[in-house]
Design a protein around this motif. Sequence first.
Motif, PDB file in Angstrom:
ATOM      1  N   ALA A 136       0.833  -1.207   0.000  1.00 36.41           N
ATOM      2  CA  ALA A 136       0.000   0.000   0.000  1.00 36.41           C
ATOM      3  C   ALA A 136       0.865   1.253   0.000  1.00 36.41           C
ATOM      4  CB  ALA A 136      -0.932  -0.005   1.205  1.00 36.41           C
ATOM      5  N   VAL A 145      -1.798   3.220  -2.785  1.00 41.22           N
ATOM      6  CA  VAL A 145      -3.223   2.875  -2.773  1.00 41.22           C
ATOM      7  C   VAL A 145      -3.646   2.662  -1.313  1.00 41.22           C
ATOM      8  CG1 VAL A 145      -4.962   1.241  -3.576  1.00 41.22           C
ATOM      9  CG2 VAL A 145      -2.992   1.771  -5.022  1.00 41.22           C
ATOM     10  N   PRO A 146      -4.250   3.673  -0.700  1.00 44.82           N
ATOM     11  CA  PRO A 146      -4.574   3.552   0.722  1.00 44.82           C
ATOM     12  C   PRO A 146      -5.694   2.555   1.021  1.00 44.82           C
ATOM     13  CG  PRO A 146      -5.376   5.630  -0.133  1.00 44.82           C
ATOM     14  CD  PRO A 146      -4.579   4.992  -1.224  1.00 44.82           C
ATOM     15  N   SER A 147      -6.493   2.183   0.025  1.00 44.51           N
ATOM     16  CA  SER A 147      -7.572   1.235   0.293  1.00 44.51           C
ATOM     17  C   SER A 147      -7.040  -0.168   0.584  1.00 44.51           C
ATOM     18  CB  SER A 147      -8.544   1.183  -0.886  1.00 44.51           C
ATOM     19  OG  SER A 147      -7.878   0.760  -2.048  1.00 44.51           O
ATOM     20  N   LEU A 148      -5.780  -0.437   0.271  1.00 47.69           N
ATOM     21  CA  LEU A 148      -5.183  -1.728   0.613  1.00 47.69           C
ATOM     22  C   LEU A 148      -5.017  -1.879   2.120  1.00 47.69           C
ATOM     23  CD1 LEU A 148      -2.459  -2.177  -2.139  1.00 47.69           C
ATOM     24  CD2 LEU A 148      -4.559  -3.469  -1.858  1.00 47.69           C
ATOM     25  N   LEU A 149      -4.978  -0.772   2.834  1.00 45.62           N
ATOM     26  CA  LEU A 149      -4.889  -0.853   4.295  1.00 45.62           C
ATOM     27  C   LEU A 149      -6.159  -1.456   4.887  1.00 45.62           C
ATOM     28  CD1 LEU A 149      -3.104   2.514   5.082  1.00 45.62           C
ATOM     29  CD2 LEU A 149      -2.126   0.220   4.981  1.00 45.62           C
ATOM     30  N   ASP A 150      -7.302  -1.240   4.223  1.00 48.90           N
ATOM     31  CA  ASP A 150      -8.536  -1.896   4.659  1.00 48.90           C
ATOM     32  C   ASP A 150      -8.422  -3.409   4.502  1.00 48.90           C
ATOM     33  OD1 ASP A 150      -9.628   0.587   5.164  1.00 48.90           O
ATOM     34  OD2 ASP A 150     -10.602   0.724   3.192  1.00 48.90           O
ATOM     35  N   VAL A 151      -7.795  -3.845   3.433  1.00 44.79           N
ATOM     36  CA  VAL A 151      -7.574  -5.276   3.216  1.00 44.79           C
ATOM     37  C   VAL A 151      -6.677  -5.828   4.319  1.00 44.79           C
ATOM     38  CG1 VAL A 151      -6.581  -6.983   1.647  1.00 44.79           C
ATOM     39  CG2 VAL A 151      -7.905  -5.065   0.733  1.00 44.79           C
TER      40      VAL A 151
END
Length: 90
Positions: free
Chosen positions: A52, A57-63
Amino acid sequence: MLDVVINIVYFMLSVALLFGFIRLIKGPSLPDRVVSLELIASIVVGYVGVHAIDTGVPSLLDVAIVIALTAFLTAVGFARFLERGGPKSE
């Protein structure tokens, strides 16, 4: 400079993942294997977090958060299983 640091972190995580898989395969007991699975899940969370940062891509932190929570619940389930006597050889 950041690329060099990220590549070093990827290498270190890969070595840690290799050691985790070795402990998973060799054992010697079921609790050792459970701990190695938890370690592997934590390393995967680290991979996702570094990726991330690397890609932006900050949405990978949700993953990564979902993987960490799933690994935690799995560890709790294994601990309860082992606490109740583990596998029965009947």
